[in-house]
Design a protein around this motif. Structure first.
Motif, PDB file in Angstrom:
ATOM      1  N   ASP A  58       0.864  -1.183   0.000  1.00  0.00           N
ATOM      2  CA  ASP A  58       0.000   0.000   0.000  1.00  0.00           C
ATOM      3  C   ASP A  58       0.895   1.226   0.000  1.00  0.00           C
ATOM      4  O   ASP A  58       1.462   1.593   1.033  1.00  0.00           O
ATOM      5  CB  ASP A  58      -0.916  -0.023   1.221  1.00  0.00           C
ATOM      6  CG  ASP A  58      -1.935   1.113   1.220  1.00  0.00           C
ATOM      7  OD1 ASP A  58      -1.869   1.962   0.311  1.00  0.00           O
ATOM      8  OD2 ASP A  58      -2.784   1.148   2.125  1.00  0.00           O
ATOM      9  N   ASN A  59       1.065   1.847  -1.178  1.00  0.00           N
ATOM     10  CA  ASN A  59       1.934   3.011  -1.284  1.00  0.00           C
ATOM     11  C   ASN A  59       1.464   3.900  -2.424  1.00  0.00           C
ATOM     12  O   ASN A  59       0.357   3.727  -2.940  1.00  0.00           O
ATOM     13  CB  ASN A  59       3.396   2.589  -1.468  1.00  0.00           C
ATOM     14  CG  ASN A  59       3.569   1.639  -2.643  1.00  0.00           C
ATOM     15  OD1 ASN A  59       3.036   1.864  -3.724  1.00  0.00           O
ATOM     16  ND2 ASN A  59       4.307   0.573  -2.414  1.00  0.00           N
ATOM     17  N   ASP A  60       2.313   4.823  -2.837  1.00  0.00           N
ATOM     18  CA  ASP A  60       1.938   5.793  -3.868  1.00  0.00           C
ATOM     19  C   ASP A  60       1.871   5.184  -5.263  1.00  0.00           C
ATOM     20  O   ASP A  60       1.311   5.784  -6.174  1.00  0.00           O
ATOM     21  CB  ASP A  60       2.920   6.971  -3.885  1.00  0.00           C
ATOM     22  CG  ASP A  60       2.832   7.808  -2.621  1.00  0.00           C
ATOM     23  OD1 ASP A  60       1.787   7.740  -1.946  1.00  0.00           O
ATOM     24  OD2 ASP A  60       3.816   8.514  -2.314  1.00  0.00           O
ATOM     25  N   ILE A  61       2.458   3.991  -5.446  1.00  0.00           N
ATOM     26  CA  ILE A  61       2.454   3.354  -6.766  1.00  0.00           C
ATOM     27  C   ILE A  61       1.266   2.415  -6.919  1.00  0.00           C
ATOM     28  O   ILE A  61       0.598   2.398  -7.960  1.00  0.00           O
ATOM     29  CB  ILE A  61       3.760   2.577  -7.008  1.00  0.00           C
ATOM     30  CG1 ILE A  61       4.942   3.515  -6.917  1.00  0.00           C
ATOM     31  CG2 ILE A  61       3.729   1.875  -8.369  1.00  0.00           C
ATOM     32  CD1 ILE A  61       6.290   2.810  -6.972  1.00  0.00           C
ATOM     33  N   ALA A  62       0.973   1.647  -5.880  1.00  0.00           N
ATOM     34  CA  ALA A  62      -0.094   0.641  -5.992  1.00  0.00           C
ATOM     35  C   ALA A  62      -0.585   0.237  -4.616  1.00  0.00           C
ATOM     36  O   ALA A  62       0.113   0.382  -3.610  1.00  0.00           O
ATOM     37  CB  ALA A  62       0.409  -0.583  -6.749  1.00  0.00           C
ATOM     38  N   LYS A  63      -1.768  -0.283  -4.597  1.00  0.00           N
ATOM     39  CA  LYS A  63      -2.357  -0.830  -3.381  1.00  0.00           C
ATOM     40  C   LYS A  63      -3.010  -2.152  -3.728  1.00  0.00           C
ATOM     41  O   LYS A  63      -3.816  -2.227  -4.654  1.00  0.00           O
ATOM     42  CB  LYS A  63      -3.407   0.124  -2.806  1.00  0.00           C
ATOM     43  CG  LYS A  63      -4.088  -0.406  -1.544  1.00  0.00           C
ATOM     44  CD  LYS A  63      -5.099   0.596  -1.004  1.00  0.00           C
ATOM     45  CE  LYS A  63      -5.767   0.079   0.261  1.00  0.00           C
ATOM     46  NZ  LYS A  63      -6.745   1.049   0.816  1.00  0.00           N
ATOM     47  N   GLY A  64      -2.644  -3.197  -3.012  1.00  0.00           N
ATOM     48  CA  GLY A  64      -3.264  -4.479  -3.309  1.00  0.00           C
ATOM     49  C   GLY A  64      -2.541  -5.651  -2.705  1.00  0.00           C
ATOM     50  O   GLY A  64      -1.790  -5.520  -1.735  1.00  0.00           O
ATOM     51  N   CYS A  65      -2.751  -6.808  -3.312  1.00  0.00           N
ATOM     52  CA  CYS A  65      -2.250  -8.063  -2.771  1.00  0.00           C
ATOM     53  C   CYS A  65      -1.912  -9.014  -3.913  1.00  0.00           C
ATOM     54  O   CYS A  65      -2.651  -9.098  -4.891  1.00  0.00           O
ATOM     55  CB  CYS A  65      -3.304  -8.666  -1.853  1.00  0.00           C
ATOM     56  SG  CYS A  65      -2.888 -10.281  -1.185  1.00  0.00           S
ATOM     57  N   ILE A  66      -0.796  -9.690  -3.789  1.00  0.00           N
ATOM     58  CA  ILE A  66      -0.399 -10.731  -4.741  1.00  0.00           C
ATOM     59  C   ILE A  66      -0.225 -12.027  -3.963  1.00  0.00           C
ATOM     60  O   ILE A  66       0.411 -12.042  -2.907  1.00  0.00           O
ATOM     61  CB  ILE A  66       0.909 -10.389  -5.461  1.00  0.00           C
ATOM     62  CG1 ILE A  66       0.784  -9.073  -6.217  1.00  0.00           C
ATOM     63  CG2 ILE A  66       1.299 -11.503  -6.433  1.00  0.00           C
ATOM     64  CD1 ILE A  66       2.095  -8.579  -6.789  1.00  0.00           C
ATOM     65  N   ARG A  67      -0.799 -13.068  -4.491  1.00  0.00           N
ATOM     66  CA  ARG A  67      -0.674 -14.379  -3.843  1.00  0.00           C
ATOM     67  C   ARG A  67      -0.197 -15.374  -4.878  1.00  0.00           C
ATOM     68  O   ARG A  67      -0.649 -15.359  -6.026  1.00  0.00           O
ATOM     69  CB  ARG A  67      -2.022 -14.811  -3.271  1.00  0.00           C
ATOM     70  CG  ARG A  67      -2.030 -16.150  -2.558  1.00  0.00           C
ATOM     71  CD  ARG A  67      -3.322 -16.324  -1.772  1.00  0.00           C
ATOM     72  NE  ARG A  67      -4.485 -16.368  -2.637  1.00  0.00           N
ATOM     73  CZ  ARG A  67      -5.179 -17.476  -2.891  1.00  0.00           C
ATOM     74  NH1 ARG A  67      -4.814 -18.624  -2.382  1.00  0.00           N
ATOM     75  NH2 ARG A  67      -6.248 -17.427  -3.658  1.00  0.00           N
ATOM     76  N   CYS A  68       0.731 -16.245  -4.519  1.00  0.00           N
ATOM     77  CA  CYS A  68       1.200 -17.242  -5.476  1.00  0.00           C
ATOM     78  C   CYS A  68       1.427 -18.566  -4.777  1.00  0.00           C
ATOM     79  O   CYS A  68       1.716 -18.631  -3.573  1.00  0.00           O
ATOM     80  CB  CYS A  68       2.448 -16.760  -6.209  1.00  0.00           C
ATOM     81  SG  CYS A  68       3.997 -17.355  -5.594  1.00  0.00           S
ATOM     82  N   ILE A  69       1.280 -19.626  -5.554  1.00  0.00           N
ATOM     83  CA  ILE A  69       1.485 -20.967  -5.027  1.00  0.00           C
ATOM     84  C   ILE A  69       1.970 -21.865  -6.150  1.00  0.00           C
ATOM     85  O   ILE A  69       1.504 -21.777  -7.286  1.00  0.00           O
ATOM     86  CB  ILE A  69       0.170 -21.519  -4.402  1.00  0.00           C
ATOM     87  CG1 ILE A  69       0.407 -22.870  -3.756  1.00  0.00           C
ATOM     88  CG2 ILE A  69      -0.952 -21.579  -5.425  1.00  0.00           C
ATOM     89  CD1 ILE A  69      -0.745 -23.342  -2.885  1.00  0.00           C
ATOM     90  N   ASN A  70       2.955 -22.707  -5.840  1.00  0.00           N
ATOM     91  CA  ASN A  70       3.521 -23.642  -6.815  1.00  0.00           C
ATOM     92  C   ASN A  70       3.023 -25.049  -6.545  1.00  0.00           C
ATOM     93  O   ASN A  70       2.875 -25.461  -5.385  1.00  0.00           O
ATOM     94  CB  ASN A  70       5.049 -23.629  -6.736  1.00  0.00           C
ATOM     95  CG  ASN A  70       5.634 -22.290  -7.119  1.00  0.00           C
ATOM     96  OD1 ASN A  70       5.212 -21.669  -8.077  1.00  0.00           O
ATOM     97  ND2 ASN A  70       6.609 -21.832  -6.341  1.00  0.00           N
ATOM     98  N   PHE A  71       2.781 -25.790  -7.622  1.00  0.00           N
ATOM     99  CA  PHE A  71       2.376 -27.195  -7.523  1.00  0.00           C
ATOM    100  C   PHE A  71       3.397 -28.053  -8.256  1.00  0.00           C
ATOM    101  O   PHE A  71       4.306 -27.544  -8.919  1.00  0.00           O
ATOM    102  CB  PHE A  71       0.980 -27.396  -8.116  1.00  0.00           C
ATOM    103  CG  PHE A  71      -0.073 -26.521  -7.496  1.00  0.00           C
ATOM    104  CD1 PHE A  71      -0.597 -26.823  -6.255  1.00  0.00           C
ATOM    105  CD2 PHE A  71      -0.522 -25.389  -8.150  1.00  0.00           C
ATOM    106  CE1 PHE A  71      -1.559 -26.007  -5.671  1.00  0.00           C
ATOM    107  CE2 PHE A  71      -1.476 -24.560  -7.590  1.00  0.00           C
ATOM    108  CZ  PHE A  71      -1.989 -24.877  -6.337  1.00  0.00           C
ATOM    109  N   ASP A  72       3.236 -29.355  -8.145  1.00  0.00           N
ATOM    110  CA  ASP A  72       4.132 -30.267  -8.857  1.00  0.00           C
ATOM    111  C   ASP A  72       3.936 -30.158 -10.361  1.00  0.00           C
ATOM    112  O   ASP A  72       2.922 -29.634 -10.844  1.00  0.00           O
ATOM    113  CB  ASP A  72       3.868 -31.707  -8.408  1.00  0.00           C
ATOM    114  CG  ASP A  72       4.241 -31.929  -6.944  1.00  0.00           C
ATOM    115  OD1 ASP A  72       5.127 -31.191  -6.453  1.00  0.00           O
ATOM    116  OD2 ASP A  72       3.651 -32.817  -6.304  1.00  0.00           O
TER     117      ASP A  72
END
Length: 380
Positions: free
Chosen positions: A72-86
């Motif tokens: 959350d700053n002057d460039i962007a606000k949000g959330c990134i989520r990632c998950i790896n599988f086989d």
């Protein structure tokens, strides 16, 4: 919610117009107005999130193999989520608002997975390095994108727009080792893309509107389980999404008609009215009235409800009312007659008939079952 974006991101730099000498004047003019260019160079999603954190700040957390970055700053606000599988399967979900135009440049030279992407909110623009024009991926639309080695992806995210986007990334060298993938069952074009382990093919498929995929994406975002159950559920949903991407592409390659002819705006009207029925089931609905209030023909209404809910208008209304009845039996002290009129039915006998046909017990039997269950839950 999470915007799902292909990421192995990012080192920030100001736009370098020397990289765009081959582009037309209009694009050069546009690039000059781009405030931030982000070059994707990390091969792993974990490395990408660390690079994004270096650029945007925020807190990065890992839980049961699931990485989440909140900023959350002057460039962007949000959330990134990632998950790896086989087997080279990766999911990245991104839900953010950018306060400047952002140009993502995928600068991988020898590492080009297939990206199966879906836009849930807003839109974004994409093109390959050797193309002049951007293609816009609108809300509720999907795409399949892969670049040959030494060809960059350009993805443009416009400022002040809430964007929710997801991408399933397939690393082909790993995925083809997976048993029972049945790649030979794919259509010729997609088969060639999957088995191209030397990254010699550039391919893009942009799908028409796909609202059923949004329902699947929403199920993915709404998962509440924890631990191994959560990971298994996410992986299951990812493969369901992948199957939907492939099925839609199969229709395209076989020249099969997409199972609806409604415009995106018309489908939104259908969905909006369906939500009204869900919140106000007791109102007096009929096809003529709904058609008039939606501004759609009765034929388009039926087509829209069948496409979105696999039910006719009448079947959808009946389903909503029966579910509302069960909820009232479970949560209130209303008797059956009171419930019948509360949810919009005018005949108790008709209600009892369709209730038994649907749930294989009468309303009274269901009510007694609820009472017994509640008594068992009460402390002695």
């Amino acid at each position: 919610m999470f915007l799902l974006i292909v990421v192995y991101l990012i080192s920030r730099k100001l736009p370098n117009l020397n990289n765009f000498k081959s582009l037309n004047t209009n694009f050069l003019t546009y690039v000059k107005s781009v405030m931030i260019e982000i070059t994707i160079n990390a091969e792993s999603s974990e490395g990408a999130l660390l690079q994004i954190q270096d650029l945007l700040g925020g807190d990065l957390h890992e839980h049961c193999g699931e990485l989440t970055l909140r900023f959350d700053n002057d460039i962007a606000k949000g959330c990134i989520r990632c998950i790896n599988f086989d087997w080279g399967v990766n999911l990245v979900e991104f839900d953010a608002i950018f306060f400047e135009d952002i140009l993502f440049v995928d600068n991988h030279k020898n590492y080009n997975p297939i990206h199966f992407s879906y836009c849930s909110l807003g839109n974004f623009k994409h093109r390959f390095e050797n193309q002049k024009e951007f293609h816009t991926i609108e809300q509720y639309h999907s795409s399949i994108l892969v670049a040959e080695k030494n060809i960059q992806h350009f993805t443009l995210l416009q400022k002040d727009k809430h964007l929710i986007f997801n991408s399933i990334r397939i690393i082909r060298k790993e995925f083809v080792q997976k048993r029972n993938t049945q790649l030979t069952e794919l259509n010729k074009k997609l088969y060639e893309v999957f088995v191209d382990q030397h990254h010699e093919t550039t391919y893009a498929y942009y799908s028409p509107i796909h609202l059923r995929m949004e329902d699947r994406v929403k199920s993915l975002r709404d998962l509440k389980a924890e631990g191994i159950i959560r990971i298994l559920q996410i992986e299951g949903e990812v493969y369901q999404l992948l199957a939907m991407h492939i099925a839609r592409h199969e229709r395209f390659e076989n020249n099969d008609p997409i199972p609806h002819m409604l415009l995106k705006s018309e489908l939104k009207k259908v969905k909006s009215y369906a939500e009204k029925i869900l919140t106000e089931p007791s109102l007096n609905y009929n096809l003529e009235k709904i058609s008039r209030e939606c501004g759609l023909s009765q034929a388009k209404l039926q087509e829209g409800f069948k496409f979105l809910y696999a039910r006719t208008v009448a079947e959808y209304i009946k389903h909503v009312r029966l579910e509302a009845a069960r909820e009232l039996m479970n949560t209130t002290d209303l008797n059956i007659s009171q419930i019948v009129y509360t949810i919009g039915f005018t005949s108790r006998s008709y209600f009892s008939k369709i209730f038994k046909e649907t749930y294989e017990m009468t309303p009274n039997e269901f009510k007694k079952k609820i009472i017994l269950l509640n008594e068992e839950k009460e402390p002695n």
